[in-house]
Design a protein around this motif. Structure first.
Motif, PDB file in Angstrom:
ATOM      1  N   UNK A   3       0.662  -1.226  -0.410  1.00  0.00           N
ATOM      2  CA  UNK A   3       0.262   0.209  -0.126  1.00  0.00           C
ATOM      3  C   UNK A   3       1.016   1.317   0.052  1.00  0.00           C
ATOM      4  N   UNK A   4       0.605   2.026   0.163  1.00  0.00           N
ATOM      5  CA  UNK A   4       1.341   3.220  -0.107  1.00  0.00           C
ATOM      6  C   UNK A   4       1.776   3.813   1.034  1.00  0.00           C
ATOM      7  N   UNK A   5       1.859   3.256   2.174  1.00  0.00           N
ATOM      8  CA  UNK A   5       2.382   3.648   3.695  1.00  0.00           C
ATOM      9  C   UNK A   5       3.787   3.107   2.977  1.00  0.00           C
ATOM     10  N   UNK A   6       3.411   0.989   2.516  1.00  0.00           N
ATOM     11  CA  UNK A   6       4.571   0.916   2.761  1.00  0.00           C
ATOM     12  C   UNK A   6       5.496   1.171   1.402  1.00  0.00           C
ATOM     13  N   UNK A   7       5.740   1.435   0.647  1.00  0.00           N
ATOM     14  CA  UNK A   7       6.015   2.105  -0.523  1.00  0.00           C
ATOM     15  C   UNK A   7       7.060   3.848   0.640  1.00  0.00           C
ATOM     16  N   UNK A   8       6.222   4.790   1.045  1.00  0.00           N
ATOM     17  CA  UNK A   8       6.711   5.483   1.646  1.00  0.00           C
ATOM     18  C   UNK A   8       7.505   5.452   2.536  1.00  0.00           C
ATOM     19  N   UNK A   9       7.308   4.114   3.513  1.00  0.00           N
ATOM     20  CA  UNK A   9       8.766   3.650   3.861  1.00  0.00           C
ATOM     21  C   UNK A   9       9.918   3.462   3.110  1.00  0.00           C
ATOM     22  N   UNK A  10       9.178   2.491   1.972  1.00  0.00           N
ATOM     23  CA  UNK A  10      10.665   2.071   1.653  1.00  0.00           C
ATOM     24  C   UNK A  10      11.176   3.138   0.918  1.00  0.00           C
ATOM     25  N   UNK A  11      10.920   4.236   0.351  1.00  0.00           N
ATOM     26  CA  UNK A  11      11.256   5.417  -0.353  1.00  0.00           C
ATOM     27  C   UNK A  11      11.760   5.916   0.883  1.00  0.00           C
ATOM     28  N   UNK A  12      11.282   6.110   2.383  1.00  0.00           N
ATOM     29  CA  UNK A  12      12.199   6.886   3.125  1.00  0.00           C
ATOM     30  C   UNK A  12      13.713   5.965   3.519  1.00  0.00           C
ATOM     31  N   UNK A  52       6.190   0.836  12.933  1.00  0.00           N
ATOM     32  CA  UNK A  52       4.796   0.006  13.885  1.00  0.00           C
ATOM     33  C   UNK A  52       3.931   1.145  14.257  1.00  0.00           C
ATOM     34  N   UNK A  53       3.729   2.191  14.136  1.00  0.00           N
ATOM     35  CA  UNK A  53       2.994   3.150  14.296  1.00  0.00           C
ATOM     36  C   UNK A  53       1.591   3.554  13.209  1.00  0.00           C
ATOM     37  N   UNK A  54       2.221   2.886  11.975  1.00  0.00           N
ATOM     38  CA  UNK A  54       1.392   3.472  10.621  1.00  0.00           C
ATOM     39  C   UNK A  54       1.031   4.885  10.912  1.00  0.00           C
ATOM     40  N   UNK A  55       2.002   5.795  11.664  1.00  0.00           N
ATOM     41  CA  UNK A  55       1.242   7.601  11.208  1.00  0.00           C
ATOM     42  C   UNK A  55       1.750   8.110   9.969  1.00  0.00           C
TER      43      UNK A  55
END
Length: 89
Positions: A3-12, A52-55
C-alpha cells in the motif's frame, strides 16, 4: 500487495541509504560531516517507529529530518567549493 504507506517507508529507507553513502563520500574526501552524521543518527529508529505506528505524520517528520540532512550535506559541499575557490586566488 504494497500500500502507499509501505511504499513511503521503502522510499525513506532508500533515501536514508543514499544519504549515508553521500556522508561516507564526504568523510573519504576529508570533509567534516559530523553534523550530518549526528542528524541522521536517529532516523533509522524513527523509521522503525513509523512502521509500528503506521502514522503518516511520522513519515512526514522523517521526511523533514532527511531534508535537513540533505541541506547540511549541500552546505558542506558548498563550503568546500568556496574554500577551494579561495585557495586558488
Amino acid at each position: 500487495m504494497s500500500n502507499g504507506f509501505d511504499l513511503a517507508i521503502e522510499n525513506l529507507k532508500t533515501e536514508l541509504r543514499n544519504i549515508n553513502l553521500k556522508i561516507s563520500e564526504l568523510r573519504k574526501a576529508g570533509l567534516d560531516a559530523k553534523i550530518a552524521e549526528l542528524k541522521v543518527m536517529n532516523i533509522p529508529y524513527k523509521i522503525q517507529f513509523a512502521e509500528v505506528t503506521k502514522g503518516y505524520k511520522d513519515i512526514e517528520r522523517i521526511n523533514n529530518m532527511l531534508e535537513e540532512v540533505k541541506s547540511e550535506i549541500t552546505d558542506i559541499e558548498n563550503a568546500n567549493k568556496a574554500s577551494i575557490n579561495n585557495e586558488g586566488l
